[in-house]
Structure formats: C-alpha cells, structure tokens
Design a protein around this motif. Structure first.
Motif, PDB file in Angstrom:
ATOM      1  N   ILE A   1       0.752  -1.215  -0.079  1.00 26.03           N
ATOM      2  CA  ILE A   1      -0.038   0.022   0.015  1.00 26.03           C
ATOM      3  C   ILE A   1       0.874   1.382   0.134  1.00 26.03           C
ATOM      4  O   ILE A   1       0.652   2.266  -0.844  1.00 26.03           O
ATOM      5  CB  ILE A   1      -0.870  -0.073   1.234  1.00 26.03           C
ATOM      6  CG1 ILE A   1      -2.021  -0.839   0.915  1.00 26.03           C
ATOM      7  CG2 ILE A   1      -1.522   1.392   1.592  1.00 26.03           C
ATOM      8  CD1 ILE A   1      -2.943  -1.329   2.247  1.00 26.03           C
ATOM      9  N   GLN A   2       1.829   1.290   1.014  1.00 24.41           N
ATOM     10  CA  GLN A   2       2.830   2.456   0.911  1.00 24.41           C
ATOM     11  C   GLN A   2       3.567   2.526  -0.653  1.00 24.41           C
ATOM     12  O   GLN A   2       3.636   3.685  -0.776  1.00 24.41           O
ATOM     13  CB  GLN A   2       3.706   2.383   2.093  1.00 24.41           C
ATOM     14  CG  GLN A   2       3.149   2.201   3.347  1.00 24.41           C
ATOM     15  CD  GLN A   2       3.860   2.419   4.363  1.00 24.41           C
ATOM     16  OE1 GLN A   2       4.134   3.412   5.204  1.00 24.41           O
ATOM     17  NE2 GLN A   2       4.654   1.299   4.827  1.00 24.41           N
ATOM     18  N   GLU A   3       4.084   1.594  -1.106  1.00 27.99           N
ATOM     19  CA  GLU A   3       4.860   1.772  -2.212  1.00 27.99           C
ATOM     20  C   GLU A   3       3.540   2.226  -3.400  1.00 27.99           C
ATOM     21  O   GLU A   3       4.145   3.080  -4.319  1.00 27.99           O
ATOM     22  CB  GLU A   3       5.208   0.213  -2.687  1.00 27.99           C
ATOM     23  CG  GLU A   3       6.564  -0.157  -2.100  1.00 27.99           C
ATOM     24  CD  GLU A   3       7.801   1.020  -2.112  1.00 27.99           C
ATOM     25  OE1 GLU A   3       7.753   1.220  -3.071  1.00 27.99           O
ATOM     26  OE2 GLU A   3       8.336   1.427  -0.902  1.00 27.99           O
ATOM     27  N   ARG A   4       2.619   1.883  -3.267  1.00 28.78           N
ATOM     28  CA  ARG A   4       1.421   2.307  -4.249  1.00 28.78           C
ATOM     29  C   ARG A   4       1.165   3.675  -4.061  1.00 28.78           C
ATOM     30  O   ARG A   4       1.184   4.488  -5.047  1.00 28.78           O
ATOM     31  CB  ARG A   4       0.156   1.698  -4.367  1.00 28.78           C
ATOM     32  CG  ARG A   4      -0.964   2.051  -5.190  1.00 28.78           C
ATOM     33  CD  ARG A   4      -0.387   2.004  -6.660  1.00 28.78           C
ATOM     34  NE  ARG A   4      -0.071   0.361  -6.748  1.00 28.78           N
ATOM     35  CZ  ARG A   4      -1.108  -0.515  -7.087  1.00 28.78           C
ATOM     36  NH1 ARG A   4      -2.263  -0.365  -7.457  1.00 28.78           N
ATOM     37  NH2 ARG A   4      -0.804  -1.696  -7.541  1.00 28.78           N
ATOM     38  N   MET A   5       1.172   4.191  -2.659  1.00 32.30           N
ATOM     39  CA  MET A   5       1.179   5.716  -2.285  1.00 32.30           C
ATOM     40  C   MET A   5       2.188   6.652  -2.974  1.00 32.30           C
ATOM     41  O   MET A   5       1.865   7.468  -3.652  1.00 32.30           O
ATOM     42  CB  MET A   5       1.003   5.811  -0.864  1.00 32.30           C
ATOM     43  CG  MET A   5      -0.090   5.424  -0.246  1.00 32.30           C
ATOM     44  SD  MET A   5       0.064   5.312   1.752  1.00 32.30           S
ATOM     45  CE  MET A   5       0.855   7.007   1.977  1.00 32.30           C
ATOM     46  N   LEU A   6       3.701   6.042  -2.694  1.00 32.83           N
ATOM     47  CA  LEU A   6       4.584   6.608  -3.609  1.00 32.83           C
ATOM     48  C   LEU A   6       4.493   6.687  -4.922  1.00 32.83           C
ATOM     49  O   LEU A   6       4.839   7.569  -5.579  1.00 32.83           O
ATOM     50  CB  LEU A   6       5.954   5.932  -3.037  1.00 32.83           C
ATOM     51  CG  LEU A   6       6.217   6.174  -1.463  1.00 32.83           C
ATOM     52  CD1 LEU A   6       7.402   5.223  -1.260  1.00 32.83           C
ATOM     53  CD2 LEU A   6       6.494   7.558  -1.245  1.00 32.83           C
ATOM     54  N   ALA A   7       4.292   5.790  -5.561  1.00 38.53           N
ATOM     55  CA  ALA A   7       3.895   5.563  -7.044  1.00 38.53           C
ATOM     56  C   ALA A   7       2.695   6.663  -7.637  1.00 38.53           C
ATOM     57  O   ALA A   7       3.222   7.072  -8.547  1.00 38.53           O
ATOM     58  CB  ALA A   7       3.463   4.083  -7.486  1.00 38.53           C
ATOM     59  N   LEU A   8       1.828   6.607  -6.965  1.00 44.20           N
ATOM     60  CA  LEU A   8       0.916   7.554  -7.416  1.00 44.20           C
ATOM     61  C   LEU A   8       1.334   9.139  -7.197  1.00 44.20           C
ATOM     62  O   LEU A   8       1.181   9.823  -7.925  1.00 44.20           O
ATOM     63  CB  LEU A   8      -0.478   7.525  -6.654  1.00 44.20           C
ATOM     64  CG  LEU A   8      -1.169   6.124  -6.866  1.00 44.20           C
ATOM     65  CD1 LEU A   8      -2.196   5.904  -5.698  1.00 44.20           C
ATOM     66  CD2 LEU A   8      -1.743   6.250  -8.229  1.00 44.20           C
ATOM     67  N   GLN A   9       2.334   9.382  -6.067  1.00 46.08           N
ATOM     68  CA  GLN A   9       2.630  10.573  -5.946  1.00 46.08           C
ATOM     69  C   GLN A   9       3.854  10.955  -6.892  1.00 46.08           C
ATOM     70  O   GLN A   9       3.888  12.087  -7.603  1.00 46.08           O
ATOM     71  CB  GLN A   9       3.247  10.757  -4.465  1.00 46.08           C
ATOM     72  CG  GLN A   9       3.684  12.109  -4.218  1.00 46.08           C
ATOM     73  CD  GLN A   9       4.402  12.270  -2.776  1.00 46.08           C
ATOM     74  OE1 GLN A   9       5.158  11.554  -2.320  1.00 46.08           O
ATOM     75  NE2 GLN A   9       3.908  13.267  -1.990  1.00 46.08           N
ATOM     76  N   ARG A  10       4.373   9.995  -7.340  1.00 49.69           N
ATOM     77  CA  ARG A  10       5.484  10.289  -8.537  1.00 49.69           C
ATOM     78  C   ARG A  10       4.742  10.580  -9.693  1.00 49.69           C
ATOM     79  O   ARG A  10       5.103  11.194 -10.566  1.00 49.69           O
ATOM     80  CB  ARG A  10       6.367   8.782  -8.635  1.00 49.69           C
ATOM     81  CG  ARG A  10       7.312   8.785  -7.456  1.00 49.69           C
ATOM     82  CD  ARG A  10       8.386   7.702  -7.951  1.00 49.69           C
ATOM     83  NE  ARG A  10       7.744   6.377  -8.275  1.00 49.69           N
ATOM     84  CZ  ARG A  10       7.669   5.316  -7.524  1.00 49.69           C
ATOM     85  NH1 ARG A  10       8.233   5.566  -6.216  1.00 49.69           N
ATOM     86  NH2 ARG A  10       7.299   4.270  -7.617  1.00 49.69           N
ATOM     87  N   GLY A  11       3.770   9.761 -10.099  1.00 51.71           N
ATOM     88  CA  GLY A  11       2.972  10.039 -11.173  1.00 51.71           C
ATOM     89  C   GLY A  11       2.307  11.485 -11.249  1.00 51.71           C
ATOM     90  O   GLY A  11       2.443  11.919 -12.274  1.00 51.71           O
ATOM     91  N   THR A  12       2.097  11.831  -9.962  1.00 54.12           N
ATOM     92  CA  THR A  12       1.587  13.384  -9.936  1.00 54.12           C
ATOM     93  C   THR A  12       2.578  14.302 -10.315  1.00 54.12           C
ATOM     94  O   THR A  12       2.684  15.446 -10.960  1.00 54.12           O
ATOM     95  CB  THR A  12       1.047  13.863  -8.621  1.00 54.12           C
ATOM     96  OG1 THR A  12      -0.102  12.782  -8.686  1.00 54.12           O
ATOM     97  CG2 THR A  12       0.432  15.225  -8.575  1.00 54.12           C
ATOM     98  N   GLN A  13       3.784  14.091  -9.577  1.00 52.67           N
ATOM     99  CA  GLN A  13       4.824  15.086  -9.673  1.00 52.67           C
ATOM    100  C   GLN A  13       5.719  14.812 -11.063  1.00 52.67           C
ATOM    101  O   GLN A  13       6.288  15.995 -11.535  1.00 52.67           O
ATOM    102  CB  GLN A  13       6.038  14.562  -8.603  1.00 52.67           C
ATOM    103  CG  GLN A  13       5.291  14.812  -7.335  1.00 52.67           C
ATOM    104  CD  GLN A  13       6.518  14.363  -5.887  1.00 52.67           C
ATOM    105  OE1 GLN A  13       7.515  13.529  -6.456  1.00 52.67           O
ATOM    106  NE2 GLN A  13       6.107  14.744  -4.995  1.00 52.67           N
TER     107      GLN A  13
END
Length: 234
Positions: free
Chosen positions: A110-122
């Motif tokens: 879940i935490q890795e998916r959170m980071l991946a979604l944030q990277r996609g936004t950035q």
C-alpha cells in the motif's frame, strides 16, 4: 506525505496509523466514511486510505469516492477491503478509486502504491529546487543533502507545500505532531531552530523565516547566476 486514514476498526486503525507514521507520513484518522469526507473537504491530503469490510457501494463507499473525486485538489484514493471480487474492485476503480487492495493486503505494498501515485503526479510538474527524500529522510538541493529527524522532516514537508508563503503555527503542529493533541508553540520553535542550524552548517539555500505572531515561511534562495529570480523575503 499527508495521509487521511479511515477505518471503523480500532485495531486496524491503530496498526495502520503506526505503520504509516513510522514511514514519515503525517496521518489524520477518521472512524467513519462521513467524517473522512468532511476532513478531506476541509484539509489538503495527498492520499486517502479507506478501509471497509466489503465492496458494496451502497454502504457509503460509493458516495465517499464521488465526494473525494469532486475536490479541487483531489487526493489519491486507496481502498483496503476485507473481501471483494475482481469485478468489485474493477467497479470501485471506475467509481474513482486509484488502487484497490483485498485481504490479505500488505501495508508495504500500500505504501509503495502511495509513493507511485505521488510520483505520477509530480512527473508532470517542473523539477523543484528543493525536495525531500523519504527513503533517506534528507532534504535535497541538487547534490547537497541535509539529514533530518522525523519531526524536522514533517515540519519541512508542511512548509514545502506552501513554499514562499506563510504557514500558521497551528497548521505546522497538526502536520508534524499528528499524534499529539496538545503541543506547545515552543516545540515548533525548537525544531525550527535546529533546522536553521543544520541549513547554515550545510550551506543550504533553504531558509525558514519567522512570520511575526503567525508562524513560519520557507524561502529558497536562487542559485548564483539564476536570472529572473526574486530574492527571499526577510
């Protein structure tokens, strides 16, 4: 990262809160979907994690997804379900969820998916002159790195969300001390003093300015020779 965690289970909520906080997230909790939607509409969050026993959109889950999706700066929505079929997950993803996990789910995933979604936004934004590295807990300016404690990291992250704009002391307390209900302003002042000493010792271009009777402001001095840049406020 600012995270809103919603779970009606005290045990599940306590476990996820501890795991997310230990990974340098500022976590706000809600024990029901209606309160979670209220918080999301009044405070900015990067990610909202909604825990539910099933995938029935009629139990309020569908309304919560729709409400979060309508927000001006809509956060990423992650669902952690006790039971659901692949068809259920597909329906919830179409309804607005960004990720859907079913027990036995892993908090690490879940935490890795959170980071991946944030990277996609950035990825669509310009490279910031200053950023935070969640893996090393460093403030990064080009090749320069400044090691931060957990509390320092969260405080800088809150200031970075509104760089070059004043941030109220109360907002900094809610962000950097989410687990405590009563924090003295002197605690904020102490962390800011430590950060200023670290920045000065490393020759950082980042500085924290005091906004009298209000809070603090993060300023970033432009690199030497950079044209068209404004000098930081004093």
């Amino acid at each position: 990262m600012r995270v809103l965690l919603c779970s009606s289970s005290d045990t599940e909520r306590a476990y996820l809160y501890k795991a997310l906080s230990e990974s340098l997230n500022s976590v706000e909790v809600a024990d029901n979907l209606y309160y979670a939607v209220y918080l999301a509409s009044h405070e900015p969050f990067d990610t909202v994690i909604l825990c539910a026993p099933g995938a029935d959109v009629n139990d309020g889950l569908g309304d919560a997804l729709a409400s979060c999706a309508r927000l001006t700066d809509a956060p990423a929505i992650i669902l952690a379900l006790t039971r659901a079929t692949p068809a259920d997950c597909a329906r919830l993803l179409r309804a607005g969820a960004d990720a859907c996990f079913v027990q036995p789910w892993s908090i690490l995933e879940i935490q890795e998916r959170m980071l991946a979604l944030q990277r996609g936004t950035q990825a669509t934004a310009a490279t910031p002159p200053v950023r935070l590295d969640p893996l090393t807990r460093d403030l990064v300016e080009g090749t320069r790195r400044v090691s931060l404690t957990t509390r320092e990291y969260l405080l800088v992250e809150c200031l970075l969300r509104q760089a070059s704009a004043p941030v109220a002391r109360e907002q900094l307390i809610r962000y950097a001390w989410p687990e405590k209900g009563d924090v003295e302003p002197s605690s904020v002042n102490l962390v800011v003093s430590r950060l200023r000493r670290k920045f000065e010792a490393h020759g950082a271009r980042t500085s924290i300015e005091t906004v009298n009777r209000y809070g603090y402001q993060l300023d970033i001095e432009p690199e030497a020779g950079q044209s068209g840049a404004q000098s930081p406020q004093s």
